[in-house]
Every structure is written in C-alpha cells, then in structure tokens.
Design a protein around this motif. Structure first.
Motif, PDB file in Angstrom:
ATOM      1  N   TRP A 252       6.255  10.876  40.781  1.00  0.00           N
ATOM      2  CA  TRP A 252       6.989   9.623  40.613  1.00  0.00           C
ATOM      3  C   TRP A 252       7.267   8.965  41.965  1.00  0.00           C
ATOM      4  CZ3 TRP A 252       7.862   5.793  37.580  1.00  0.00           C
ATOM      5  CH2 TRP A 252       8.890   4.891  37.873  1.00  0.00           C
ATOM      6  N   ILE A 253       7.651   9.752  42.948  1.00  0.00           N
ATOM      7  CA  ILE A 253       7.932   9.190  44.272  1.00  0.00           C
ATOM      8  C   ILE A 253       6.670   8.550  44.851  1.00  0.00           C
ATOM      9  CG2 ILE A 253       8.554   9.775  46.655  1.00  0.00           C
ATOM     10  CD1 ILE A 253      10.416  11.900  45.565  1.00  0.00           C
ATOM     11  N   LYS A 254       5.551   9.228  44.683  1.00  0.00           N
ATOM     12  CA  LYS A 254       4.301   8.676  45.201  1.00  0.00           C
ATOM     13  C   LYS A 254       3.911   7.408  44.453  1.00  0.00           C
ATOM     14  CE  LYS A 254       2.299   9.763  48.065  1.00  0.00           C
ATOM     15  NZ  LYS A 254       2.309   9.190  49.443  1.00  0.00           N
ATOM     16  N   ARG A 255       4.170   7.352  43.162  1.00  0.00           N
ATOM     17  CA  ARG A 255       3.850   6.139  42.396  1.00  0.00           C
ATOM     18  C   ARG A 255       4.706   4.964  42.856  1.00  0.00           C
ATOM     19  NH1 ARG A 255       2.125   8.009  36.244  1.00  0.00           N
ATOM     20  NH2 ARG A 255       1.527  10.135  36.824  1.00  0.00           N
ATOM     21  N   VAL A 256       5.957   5.252  43.154  1.00  0.00           N
ATOM     22  CA  VAL A 256       6.835   4.195  43.680  1.00  0.00           C
ATOM     23  C   VAL A 256       6.289   3.695  45.015  1.00  0.00           C
ATOM     24  CG1 VAL A 256       9.136   3.721  44.612  1.00  0.00           C
ATOM     25  CG2 VAL A 256       8.895   4.981  42.462  1.00  0.00           C
ATOM     26  N   ASP A 257       5.838   4.619  45.858  1.00  0.00           N
ATOM     27  CA  ASP A 257       5.265   4.231  47.149  1.00  0.00           C
ATOM     28  C   ASP A 257       3.996   3.399  46.960  1.00  0.00           C
ATOM     29  OD1 ASP A 257       7.260   5.584  48.465  1.00  0.00           O
ATOM     30  OD2 ASP A 257       6.055   7.386  48.826  1.00  0.00           O
TER      31      ASP A 257
ATOM     32  N   VAL B 213       5.499  12.791  34.784  1.00  0.00           N
ATOM     33  CA  VAL B 213       6.550  12.543  35.779  1.00  0.00           C
ATOM     34  C   VAL B 213       7.938  12.557  35.143  1.00  0.00           C
ATOM     35  CG1 VAL B 213       5.015  11.205  37.266  1.00  0.00           C
ATOM     36  CG2 VAL B 213       6.383  10.024  35.519  1.00  0.00           C
ATOM     37  N   ALA B 214       8.004  12.943  33.887  1.00  0.00           N
ATOM     38  CA  ALA B 214       9.274  12.885  33.152  1.00  0.00           C
ATOM     39  C   ALA B 214      10.377  13.714  33.821  1.00  0.00           C
ATOM     40  CB  ALA B 214       9.070  13.348  31.710  1.00  0.00           C
ATOM     41  N   ASP B 215      10.022  14.854  34.401  1.00  0.00           N
ATOM     42  CA  ASP B 215      11.031  15.722  35.002  1.00  0.00           C
ATOM     43  C   ASP B 215      11.553  15.192  36.330  1.00  0.00           C
ATOM     44  OD1 ASP B 215      10.774  17.446  32.877  1.00  0.00           O
ATOM     45  OD2 ASP B 215       9.308  18.742  33.885  1.00  0.00           O
ATOM     46  N   SER B 216      10.760  14.393  37.025  1.00  0.00           N
ATOM     47  CA  SER B 216      11.149  13.929  38.363  1.00  0.00           C
ATOM     48  C   SER B 216      11.512  12.457  38.419  1.00  0.00           C
ATOM     49  CB  SER B 216       9.999  14.194  39.351  1.00  0.00           C
ATOM     50  OG  SER B 216       8.822  13.503  38.939  1.00  0.00           O
ATOM     51  N   CYS B 217      11.363  11.749  37.306  1.00  0.00           N
ATOM     52  CA  CYS B 217      11.578  10.299  37.312  1.00  0.00           C
ATOM     53  C   CYS B 217      12.976   9.942  36.803  1.00  0.00           C
ATOM     54  CB  CYS B 217      10.522   9.619  36.441  1.00  0.00           C
ATOM     55  SG  CYS B 217      10.795   7.848  36.234  1.00  0.00           S
ATOM     56  N   PRO B 218      13.837   9.359  37.647  1.00  0.00           N
ATOM     57  CA  PRO B 218      15.143   8.880  37.171  1.00  0.00           C
ATOM     58  C   PRO B 218      14.948   7.757  36.157  1.00  0.00           C
ATOM     59  CG  PRO B 218      15.089   9.025  39.576  1.00  0.00           C
ATOM     60  CD  PRO B 218      13.674   9.169  39.107  1.00  0.00           C
ATOM     61  N   GLU B 219      15.653   7.834  35.053  1.00  0.00           N
ATOM     62  CA  GLU B 219      15.453   6.863  33.982  1.00  0.00           C
ATOM     63  C   GLU B 219      15.750   5.437  34.432  1.00  0.00           C
ATOM     64  OE1 GLU B 219      17.695   8.064  30.586  1.00  0.00           O
ATOM     65  OE2 GLU B 219      16.467   9.853  30.198  1.00  0.00           O
TER      66      GLU B 219
END
Length: 657
Positions: A443-448, A581-587
C-alpha cells in the motif's frame, strides 16, 4: 568511349576472375509445402512490404532480422550476407534474393533461398532467435584430395577451432575466418551465423554443419554447407580475400562436356552481369551524391515541416537534427546504427522486450555496460514517423524524475530509433495486473506510485517550459525503476499547448479506449482535463488491482469506474480494496484515494480538478473534498487486453474511432 583493345583486356580480366567462381546454379531454395497464403491476403501484403525494404538495410548490415504486421498475418524475416563481401554486393544479393524467393516459392508461408553470397528466409511463424539445423545443403568443387582421411582431420580441426571462437566470444559478430597448413598447401576456412542467434546456439548450428561434411563432400578439396541459421566453407585458396580459385584443370564425374559448356555459358553470363553491376554502381554513387547535396539523411523522405497542427511546435532547423555527429547537441546524443545493432545483438528476438502499435522495443547493452531500452519504429509507418519526431522534440525539453529519460536517437536510412534509460521492473501493468507480481506493490508503494505519477503530470501541465497534454496515460506507459518509482513514458501522442489555450480539437482519435476522457473519445476535444481523467482511471486501477477493461464482461457494471461509483454511493467503497493490501492499508487513506479518483473521472471535464489540486488533495492529511458527480459508464469500447503492453517500454496503441 572504351576502345576495342581495352575492352578486350577488361573482358579477359573479368573472365579470368570469374573463372574461379563456383557455378553451382544458385539460388537454392527450401519452400514449405504444408501451408500457403492466399493471394491478396494481408500476409502477402506484409510479405511484399517487408521484402521491398530489405535491400536498403543490406547496404548497412550483413545480417538483419525484422517482423512486420500484426498477428495472425505477421511476417518474420532474416537475411545474412557473407561478412567479407562489400555492402554494395550484399545489397545487390538481397535485392535478387527478395525477387527469387517469391518466384521459387510462390505463396509459401515459409521459405528460404541461398544465393551465391547471401541467404534470405521468411516465415509466418516466429523463428528468430532459434537455431534450426534442418534442411542443410552441401556443395563441393568435385576435385578429390589424395589423402582424404588426413585432409578431413585438418579441415575439421580448423572449422571446430573457428566454431569455438565464435561460440565463446560475443565480439566476433558470429563470424570467423582462419587457415591451417596441409602438406605444402594452406586450408582456408570460414564460419558464420545469422546474428539473431546467441553465441552458444551459433556453435550448435556450426557443429551440425561440420558433421554433415562427410555426407556431402568427403575427400573434396573445397566445400560449403548452407544451413538455415549458419554457413561454413573451406577451400585451398583464400576465397574470402578475393583470391581466385587456382586454375587447375579437372573434369567433374559425369559432367565432362556438359559441365565445360555450362561453365563457359556461366562465365559469359556472369561477365555481362559484372558489367551491369558496374554500371549500376556508377549510377548509384552519382545518385547518392545528389541526395547528399539536397538534404543529407532526410533524403529518404521524412520532412519535419509536414507535421504540425494547432498547439504543436515545429522543429525548424531540421537539417541539423539528423547529422551524424557524436552529439547533435549538448542535450541529446546521436547513436549510430551499428552501435545499436551491436547493443541489441542485431535486434535479436531474444533481446525483444515487447511489441507495440508502431514497432518493437529491445533491450540493449552499450559498450560501456550501460543498459538501455531501444524503441524501433516499423519501416513505412507514416504516423509512426510523426510520433518519432514528436517524441524527440518534446522529451528534449523535459526533465523530471517522474518522466522517463530519453538518452538519444538514431536516424539512418529508413531506421528510426529512440534510446531510453532501461527500467528493470518493467511497466506498471505488468506488475499491477499479475497476481504473482502485484504483491510487490504494498500500500505504501502504491501511494508513492500514485504521487509520482501525479507530480509528473503536474510538471507537464504547469511546471515545465511547455504546457503538454500527454493524451495516452495508461498503466503500460508507466515504467518502474529499480526502487519501483514511476516514470511516465511514450510521448508520441503528446501535444504542446499555448499558455492561453484551454482545449483543442482533432478529427483523429488516438490513444487507448478505457483511459480516454469521454469528450475526447466522442468529440475529439482534449485538454489538461483529458489527462486528469486518465490519471483518475489509473488511480482506481492501482488501489484496487483491477483493470478498468476487466469489467467488460462483468455483471456488476460495464467498467471499473461505474462499479466504483455504485459502491461509493452505497457506502460500500471498501469492497474495492485490493485484498493483497488489506492488512496494511488504512481505511481512511483508501477512501481518500478513491474519492480523488472519482473526482478525476467525472463526466463533465469542467468538474474535474486540475493536477495541482490533485497533488494537494493527495498530500493533505484530512482534505476537504467535493462530492463527485457521476462518471461516464461506458467510454468508447473497452478492450480486454491492451495489445501494446511492453515489458520495459510501452508504445501507444492506436485504435479506430
């Protein structure tokens, strides 16, 4: 005017030289009998187009391969000239072979012809980069050696030595010559492979050819073996140095009078051919001088001044653009064609990264070890020529960490190539839509990745010296570097806007359906808001791990946009979150990104935010966002698979309206 004595002497010299040539009645052919193409078919048109262009490439290369057309009518072609012949001889030989192969193998979907100094092969199946040892032909000069066993041992030793040289040293261009002593004579040998092969596969082909010598040519003082992928020859004279065959009288078995008569006829015919070739060379050189005086490299017909519509800039000083200097300017180096051929192993199929709408892309390694990606424009593509020029002119002026770097270019005869930095993680679509690869995008990489794409588009729209509309933003045109940082690629369809210009109109709709804004797909209107729409589609694909086109057969909705809109209004937006990414992605972060994505894909272009607003919204911890309006539920035609997806460099897909 040449007087009679001089002409007589000239003919004597020519006949003396030609008397050393082996008249074995080439060409030889091997034609497929299993399948034929239909007259007037797309395959035949592609074949004719590719064959007519080969002789121009033969003036530069001794081995060259290319594919032309789209499946199922793609034609794969390769030629090879003997490396010691001149470029002019190679060009003439391939021109002849291109005609002979159609005459000797009419309507065959696969064929090969061997001329005296070259060979040419085509097929409807992709044989490039694959060694083929079938269908070999062997020829000898029919003079026998007194000690065949000893002679054969010396020949084999020489040919195996040359084979080891080319199969263990990539710098040989898969060609080697050498000699070995035999009694009071010298054996001269030559081995050569088509340069689409790897060095090890070249060795396999040559060893198979050597093993065929006892079958075809035992005890002969000279012989050659013609194979699909390689060639070898040995003689007791230095044939590759232009030395004529020793004038030793002999009578081949069973061919006494007929053979001599045939040889005399052959010599006379070859003399006439030599004179004709000499005349052609004089004509060609004169024509070349005229072309150079008129426009240098642009004499082949590309005119930069012919392209240009509203909002486009034109490179005025086009004569300086294509000159063969080490650097055209301080900004963009010029690569000569031979350098790029070596870097890609002569555009070997094994180096091919992918195939786009206007040509293939290859991985290359320069002499200093630098890895590059080389986009090669298909010969004869007028639209592609415009894209090539457009891309060079645009990227020359752009510098941003989220834009792919153009390292240089090449214009040589009909060849147009762009040299880019090599990005090892390939295109975003190859990672994002592969169930096994997608896990690499946390998720962090997708945000980047989303943020990097947004900043790159913002630079194009507002921060560069030019105001640029990309017009073909999609997952396959986002490349990933070593650290999975995104870089926007492929500016062939991009357009420059004046500062005060809001939108433009075109009658030619180019790009990829599914990413196109509705006003562009339906009316030909494009603006910075067109790119915003494409970015919104990309954003939703990245956070969900689903293709927009993947909903074409879905019962949920006709597109990812429509499905996302329905879930948003129902309060079930989290159902779209990629399970990986469900476990690492803040809703709350997921909802903000989905919200921004829906704002970008609104049907009315005026309702969409600018990219500067998008960047601010994505950066803000608790942004205040407007309520999105409904996106278009179906934009043009949504396709299941993008035909132009390339592993490491994407080329735009041009689809009809």
């Amino acid at each position: 005017m040449v007087d009679s004595p001089k002409l007589f002497i000239l003919l004597l010299c020519t006949i003396s030289f030609l008397s050393g040539v082996s008249f074995a009645d080439p060409p030889y052919q091997n034609c497929s009998t299993s399948s034929n193409y239909t007259k007037g078919s797309s395959f035949q048109n592609n074949l004719n187009n590719i064959l007519t262009s080969l002789s121009s490439h033969a003036s530069i290369f001794k081995s060259y391969n290319v594919s032309y057309g789209k499946n199922p009518d793609t034609v794969y072609t390769i030629f090879m000239c003997l490396d010691y012949v001149s470029n002019q001889t190679c060009q003439d030989c391939i021109a002849t072979a291109s005609q002979d192969i159609l005459k000797l193998c009419p309507q065959a979907e696969e064929a090969i012809v061997w001329e005296e100094q070259c060979q040419l092969q085509y097929s409807s199946k992709n044989f490039l980069g694959k060694v083929d040892v079938t269908g070999k032909l062997g020829f000898d000069n029919q003079q026998n050696i007194s000690e065949p066993t000893k002679f054969e041992s010396e020949v084999n030793g020489l040919l195996y030595s040359l084979t080891d040289k080319v199969s263990s040293n990539v710098s040989t261009n898969l060609y080697a010559i050498g000699e070995a002593p035999f009694e009071e004579k010298t054996i001269y040998g030559l081995v050569q492979c088509t340069r689409d092969l790897s060095a090890s596969d070249c060795g396999i082909c040559l060893k198979s050819a050597i093993s065929y010598l006892p079958v075809c040519c035992y005890s002969s003082i000279g012989a050659r073996v013609l194979s699909r992928s390689c060639y070898l020859r040995f003689e007791l004279y230095a044939f590759y140095n232009g030395e004529p065959e020793p004038n030793v009288p002999f009578t081949p078995s069973g061919k006494s009078a007929t053979s001599k008569t045939g040889m005399i006829i052959g010599i006379i015919a070859a003399t006439g051919l030599a004179i004709a070739i000499l005349s052609f060379c004089v004509y060609f050189l004169r024509k070349k001088r005229t072309q150079k005086s008129k426009g240098g490299i642009y004499s082949h017909g590309i005119d930069l001044l012919t392209f240009g519509q509203r909002g486009e800039t034109v490179f005025q000083n086009h004569q300086n653009f294509g000159r063969r200097n080490d650097k055209i300017s301080e900004d963009l180096p010029y690569f000569d064609l031979e350098t790029l051929c070596v870097a890609t192993k002569n555009f070997s199929d094994s180096n091919k990264l992918g195939q786009g709408g206007f040509g293939p892309v290859y991985k290359g390694v320069l002499s200093d070890g630098q890895e590059v990606a080389i986009k090669r424009l298909l010969t004869g593509s007028e639209q592609g020529s415009e894209e090539f020029i457009n891309e060079v002119l645009l990227i020359l002026k752009l510098q941003h960490k989220n834009l792919v770097r153009l390292l240089g270019f090449c214009l040589d005869a009909e060849e147009m190539l762009l040299v880019y930095e090599f990005l090892p993680n390939g295109s975003l679509d190859a990672v994002l839509f592969d169930p096994r690869q997608r896990a690499r995008l946390s998720w962090i990489k997708r945000v980047d990745v989303i943020g990097g794409i947004a900043r790159g588009i913002l630079y194009l729209h507002e921060d560069s010296r030019l105001k640029i509309i990309h017009r073909d933003l999609k997952a396959s045109n986002i490349l990933l570097d070593y650290d999975m940082n995104p870089k926007i690629s492929d500016f062939g369809l991009a357009r420059i806007f004046a500062e005060a210009e809001g939108e433009a109109n075109t009658a030619t709709i180019v790009g990829t359906y599914g990413y196109m804004a509705p006003e562009y797909a339906m009316e030909g209107l494009y603006s910075i808001k067109s790119d915003v729409f494409s970015f919104g589609v990309l954003l939703l694909e990245i956070i969900t791990g689903r293709r927009n086109a993947g909903f074409y057969h879905s019962k949920h909705a006709p597109s990812l946009l429509a499905y996302a809109w329905n879930l948003w209004n129902e309060g079930n937006a989290l159902e779209l979150m990629d399970p990986l990414v469900a476990d690492s992605c803040p809703e709350d972060q997921f909802l903000v990104h989905m919200h921004v994505g829906l704002l970008c894909v609104q049907e009315d272009a005026c309702d969409r935010p600018t990219m500067s607003s998008v960047v601010l919204m994505l950066k803000s911890q608790s942004p205040t966002l407007a309520q999105p309006q409904r996106p278009p539920f179906c934009v043009g035609r949504i396709i299941d698979n993008e035909q132009s997806s390339v592993n490491n460099l994407a080329i735009s897909d041009i689809l009809p309206q």
